[in-house]
Design an enzyme around this catalytic site. Sequence first.
Site, PDB file in Angstrom:
ATOM      1  NE  ARG A  47      -2.944   0.497   3.330  1.00  0.00           N
ATOM      2  CZ  ARG A  47      -2.328   0.872   4.453  1.00  0.00           C
ATOM      3  NH1 ARG A  47      -1.692   2.023   4.505  1.00  0.00           N
ATOM      4  NH2 ARG A  47      -2.330   0.093   5.501  1.00  0.00           N
ATOM      5  CE1 TYR A  99     -15.803  12.509 -15.942  1.00  0.00           C
ATOM      6  CE2 TYR A  99     -15.196  12.418 -13.632  1.00  0.00           C
ATOM      7  CZ  TYR A  99     -15.659  11.805 -14.768  1.00  0.00           C
ATOM      8  OH  TYR A  99     -15.986  10.482 -14.724  1.00  0.00           O
ATOM      9  CG  ASP A 170      -9.064  16.764 -15.221  1.00  0.00           C
ATOM     10  OD1 ASP A 170      -8.357  16.115 -15.993  1.00  0.00           O
ATOM     11  OD2 ASP A 170     -10.177  16.376 -14.794  1.00  0.00           O
ATOM     12  CE  LYS A 195     -11.875   8.514 -18.503  1.00  0.00           C
ATOM     13  NZ  LYS A 195     -12.173   9.802 -17.879  1.00  0.00           N
TER      14      LYS A 195
HETATM   15  C1  LIG Z   1     -12.655  10.336 -16.693  1.00  0.00           C
HETATM   16  C2  LIG Z   1     -12.291  11.666 -16.195  1.00  0.00           C
HETATM   17  C3  LIG Z   1     -12.061  11.890 -14.828  1.00  0.00           C
HETATM   18  C4  LIG Z   1     -12.260  10.809 -13.784  1.00  0.00           C
HETATM   19  O1  LIG Z   1     -11.385   9.726 -13.939  1.00  0.00           O
HETATM   20  P1  LIG Z   1     -11.790   8.205 -13.549  1.00  0.00           P
HETATM   21  O2  LIG Z   1     -10.557   7.456 -13.935  1.00  0.00           O
HETATM   22  O3  LIG Z   1     -13.010   7.843 -14.329  1.00  0.00           O
HETATM   23  O4  LIG Z   1     -12.049   8.192 -12.079  1.00  0.00           O
HETATM   24  C5  LIG Z   1     -11.685  13.158 -14.444  1.00  0.00           C
HETATM   25  N1  LIG Z   1     -11.551  14.167 -15.330  1.00  0.00           N
HETATM   26  C6  LIG Z   1     -11.777  13.990 -16.647  1.00  0.00           C
HETATM   27  C7  LIG Z   1     -11.612  15.145 -17.575  1.00  0.00           C
HETATM   28  C8  LIG Z   1     -12.150  12.735 -17.119  1.00  0.00           C
HETATM   29  O5  LIG Z   1     -12.382  12.574 -18.426  1.00  0.00           O
END
Ligand SMILES: *Cc1c(COP(=O)(O)O)cnc(C)c1O
Length: 370
Positions: A47, A99, A170, A195
Amino acid sequence: MKIETLAIHAGNKTDEKTGAVVQPITLSTTFLRGHDGGYPGGYMYSRAENPNREALENVLAKLEGGADACAFSSGNAAGMSVFQAMEPGSHIICPDDMYHGLRNQLKLLFKGILTFDFIDFTHLENILNCFKKETKLIWAESPSNPAMKLCDIAGIAHLAREHDITFAVDNTFATPLCQQPLALGADLVMHSTTKFINGHSDVSGGALITKEKNELWEKIRTVQGFGGAVPAPFDCYLITRGIKTLPYRMRGHVQNATALANYLEKHPGVEAVYYPGLASHPQHELAKKQMISFGGMLSFLVKGGEEKAHALVNSLKIFTQATSLGGVESLIEHRYSVEGPDTQTPKNLLRVSVGLEHIDDLIADLEAAL
Ligand SMILES: *Cc1c(COP(=O)(O)O)cnc(C)c1O
């Protein structure tokens, strides 16, 4: 070294014992103690630390030009660790089209602990007008999801620095190939590595990258270790593997998205296309200033309303109707029905994650459906 080289080498350590060129996956949760009770290998418990996670964190830090990175089990866990590292009572300024998963996280899990304003980030004055003495964090997202709105990262960084406020971006939509927020003055970068970074729609993960190792970063490390929302060794391995081709994948995503945006913009069945690389994007000048290239995401409005949008999605053969983004396969999604009633997303908006199929096939599929 250039980003293509870093992507391949900064997340890999050739195994000294066996000579394995690709770093092995270390599944053990626990590590041998020495005669003195210490940990001669530098690892104690998974962890807290794991070699594959370290490799992933190392390459992520290098790609964003940061001092350090923390990997998490999802993008939302990465975002949450920043909010958890804030002192109770802190005020956060967020975009009104943040988001939705993180917006709902703040509203549902941090109510009474933190205060927040959700505002339009396209004008710097809006942000300045929100400043209070408790403001500790500005959270930006550019391009935004799914409206593809931009905010002036260098401009916000300047305001944040003047007021001693942490500024996080982000960078999931852009990736470090298309935009480098730390170089533009941000303090923290967040990713959903689910992503483009992993890029194959088969691992959930998240990350934070810091410009400098400061007091807030120490707290974030503490949240990571004690909160325990850490990715499994195999997940770290897969994401590190995905990163090796990220620079070349992004070239393909950008090239296909550019071609698709140009095609859609000319189509009479399309009301509007939102892609920062189009001259018609209201912030195209800002995009040219702060982005290296314009990413693999676009949205468009279908003429004829929500029903037409649903019909279009249902008649596509190559584009897959599904949420998420950044994989090699093209995905299309009606966002309004995902985001819930408090969304600003128009009912005829479709969001496209442009994949790496041949552009002729993608255009032919849309042409037939339109
Ligand atoms: C998908 C996404 C998130 C969240 O990520 P997860 O891996 O689904 O928890 C945050 N910000 C953006 C812009 C995203 O596309």
